[in-house]
Design an enzyme around this catalytic site. Structure first.
Site, mmCIF file in Angstrom:
data_model
loop_
_atom_site.group_PDB
_atom_site.id
_atom_site.type_symbol
_atom_site.label_atom_id
_atom_site.label_comp_id
_atom_site.label_asym_id
_atom_site.label_seq_id
_atom_site.Cartn_x
_atom_site.Cartn_y
_atom_site.Cartn_z
ATOM 1 N N ASN A 35 0.822 -1.211 0.000
ATOM 2 C CA ASN A 35 0.000 0.000 0.000
ATOM 3 C C ASN A 35 0.859 1.266 0.000
ATOM 4 O O ASN A 35 1.648 1.483 0.912
ATOM 5 C CB ASN A 35 -0.906 -0.002 1.236
ATOM 6 N N HIS A 74 -1.177 -2.583 -6.460
ATOM 7 C CA HIS A 74 -0.842 -2.914 -5.075
ATOM 8 C C HIS A 74 -2.049 -3.493 -4.345
ATOM 9 O O HIS A 74 -3.190 -3.363 -4.785
ATOM 10 C CB HIS A 74 -0.360 -1.662 -4.339
ATOM 11 N N CYS A 75 -1.763 -4.108 -3.205
ATOM 12 C CA CYS A 75 -2.803 -4.465 -2.236
ATOM 13 C C CYS A 75 -2.329 -3.922 -0.897
ATOM 14 O O CYS A 75 -1.862 -2.784 -0.843
ATOM 15 C CB CYS A 75 -3.094 -5.970 -2.242
ATOM 16 N N THR A 76 -2.426 -4.682 0.176
ATOM 17 C CA THR A 76 -1.954 -4.172 1.464
ATOM 18 C C THR A 76 -0.462 -4.429 1.643
ATOM 19 O O THR A 76 0.318 -3.514 1.891
ATOM 20 C CB THR A 76 -2.760 -4.791 2.621
ATOM 21 N N THR A 80 -1.507 -8.875 -5.297
ATOM 22 C CA THR A 80 -0.501 -8.314 -6.192
ATOM 23 C C THR A 80 0.345 -9.419 -6.814
ATOM 24 O O THR A 80 0.716 -9.350 -7.982
ATOM 25 C CB THR A 80 0.380 -7.316 -5.423
#
Length: 258
Positions: A49, A153-155, A161
């Protein structure tokens, strides 16, 4: 992965982007791809993130001249403090695993699970990616097909991702060993964060053993995705090209060096 070679050892890590507060941030450029070509530098980026980054890192991202930032997180993973990022970048929400990764959902599951159960949970998530979330990943790939300079992106930049990278790199003709090696690098680049999470797990009533499968990336996770794709669609290229309708030649024209 059935009839596929074991991933090569991560002896030579590819460099991360020089950012202070955005973890697991990488340029996919340089990977060997279809027809003896390589993925072009400066066009495809993956990360954890980026929305709470420091000012210097935001300036560095801005200097990349990104066309779009694709966010695979669900609303429950976001905070109001991230709104400034959306004012500065074209930030597209393409939620995957909506609700499943929210802390109020995830932590009770981890508290009630063994390490083996969490490992099985992660394998099932990866098995679901190409089936339950094909439309979301299709949206992501259509932006790539348009030739956009993108960050996705993700976290933690590792699971959603990582699967998006499997599809994108597979469509570009990157060898499976190299895709898996790129995927496993998240264990290195997220090591500090993972160590802190494991050290503090007991304060949340969670065992470090049960938490670890959630934090790691493991070859068998990506293998579950790949096996689901092969079973349902034949190959990554068949899934991306035939079932998601992405023009592979056009995609390669945008992102492979001549």
């Amino acid at each position: 992965m059935n009839n596929r070679s074991e991933p090569r050892a991560m002896a030579a890590l590819r460099p991360c982007l020089a950012l202070e507060t955005i973890a697991n941030a990488r340029d996919l450029g340089g990977l060997a791809a279809s027809g003896g070509r390589r993925v072009a530098h400066g066009k495809l980026f993956r990360s954890a993130n980026p929305a709470l980054a420091c000012a210097a890192d935001l300036d560095a991202l801005h200097a990349l001249a990104l066309d779009i930032v694709v966010d695979f997180r669900s609303p429950g993973e976001k905070s109001a403090a991230e709104s400034a990022f959306g004012q500065r970048f074209q930030w597209l929400a393409v939620p995957v695993l909506e609700g499943a990764m929210a802390m109020d959902v995830l932590m009770p599951r981890v508290r009630a699970s063994t390490a083996a159960q969490m490992h099985a949970f992660m394998v099932e998530i990866y098995r679901d990616f190409p089936i339950r979330y094909r439309d979301a990943f299709g949206t992501f790939l259509r932006h790539a097909e348009a030739g956009r300079k993108l960050l996705y992106h993700c976290t933690a930049g590792k699971d959603r991702t990582g699967f998006a990278s499997l599809l994108l790199l597979g469509a570009l003709g990157v060898a499976q060993d190299d895709i898996v090696a790129n995927y496993l690098e998240s264990n290195h680049w997220n090591a500090g964060f993972n160590e802190r999470m494991l050290a503090g797990a007991s304060h949340h009533g969670v065992s470090a053993e049960a938490m670890k499968p959630l934090l790691d990336v493991r070859p068998e996770y990506l293998e579950a995705s790949m096996d689901a794709i092969v079973t349902a669609y034949g190959s990554v290229e068949g899934f991306v090209g035939d079932h998601l309708g992405i023009d592979l030649d056009r995609l390669r024209g945008h992102y492979l060096e001549a």
